[in-house]
Design an enzyme around this catalytic site. Structure first.
Site, PDB file in Angstrom:
ATOM      1  N   GLY A  39       0.795  -1.224   0.000  1.00  0.00           N
ATOM      2  CA  GLY A  39       0.000   0.000   0.000  1.00  0.00           C
ATOM      3  C   GLY A  39       0.826   1.271   0.000  1.00  0.00           C
ATOM      4  N   SER A 108      12.562  -0.869  -1.610  1.00  0.00           N
ATOM      5  CA  SER A 108      13.871  -0.653  -0.971  1.00  0.00           C
ATOM      6  C   SER A 108      14.089  -1.671   0.148  1.00  0.00           C
ATOM      7  CB  SER A 108      14.008   0.783  -0.457  1.00  0.00           C
ATOM      8  OG  SER A 108      12.885   1.212   0.270  1.00  0.00           O
TER       9      SER A 108
END
Length: 202
Positions: A39, A108
């Site tokens: 999300g 990441s």
């Protein structure tokens, strides 16, 4: 003397402080990290919309979007993924220098990569936002069908399946994204930004 040694940072007359003062805001990078489908982009987009309503100057960097231009030459090897994050960090740092509140939405997966970006910015200007969504929830959502492809072996080195995701140990903002509504999550972010003096209202 090497060519690199001849490169000197040029200090401009208009400074970061003056740009921020013109915008009447405190610049920062909100780095949304989490699994695919957690999300990140949805929350970052909703937060940017709310900040715009409040009159703040922002820019949202999204993982897929930068792959169309800035990082289109990069693949998905470990080395290329690290370079992808490095480039985005450098770009975000320039945008902060311009006085903007920058929102980023990138998996990441490695702490070292996120720390790399944190160290590009002055203390307090990198805000790590952990979109804390369980793998099972992300896989059930699977908006792009990537988890299904990874389970079938069509995609390798997919974060959360056959590639590690290192969750933040002490995120600046921890969002229980599988448990709260979008409005509640955005409000959590606004309250955290207010506490840090980045926005005037929560």
């Amino acid at each position: 003397m090497s060519e690199q040694e001849t490169i000197v940072w040029h200090q401009h007359t208009v400074t970061k402080a003056s740009r921020a003062a013109l915008k009447q805001q405190k610049p920062a990078v909100l780095w949304f990290t989490g699994l695919s489908g957690a999300g990140k982009s949805t929350i970052a987009g909703a937060l940017e919309g709310k900040l715009a309503e409040l009159g703040y100057h922002t820019y949202l960097l999204d993982g897929d979007n930068v792959r169309h231009g800035l990082c289109r030459d990069l693949g998905f090897s470990q080395q290329d993924r690290r370079e992808n994050i490095r480039r985005i960090g450098e770009l975000a740092a320039l945008m902060v220098d311009a006085g903007l509140i920058v929102l980023t939405a990138f998996i990441s997966p490695h702490r070292s990569e996120r720390d790399l970006v944190r160290h590009m910015l002055p203390e307090g200007e990198f805000i790590e936002v952990f979109v804390n969504t369980d793998l099972a929830v992300c896989e059930a959502r699977d908006p792009k069908g990537l988890y299904q492809r990874a389970r079938r072996g069509e995609i390798t080195q997919f974060t959360g399946i056959d590639s590690v995701y290192e969750a933040p140990l002490n995120p600046d903002i921890d969002l229980p994204a599988g448990e709260e509504t979008l409005d509640q999550l955005v409000q959590r972010c606004l309250e955290a930004l207010h506490q840090r003096g980045i926005v005037a209202t929560s």
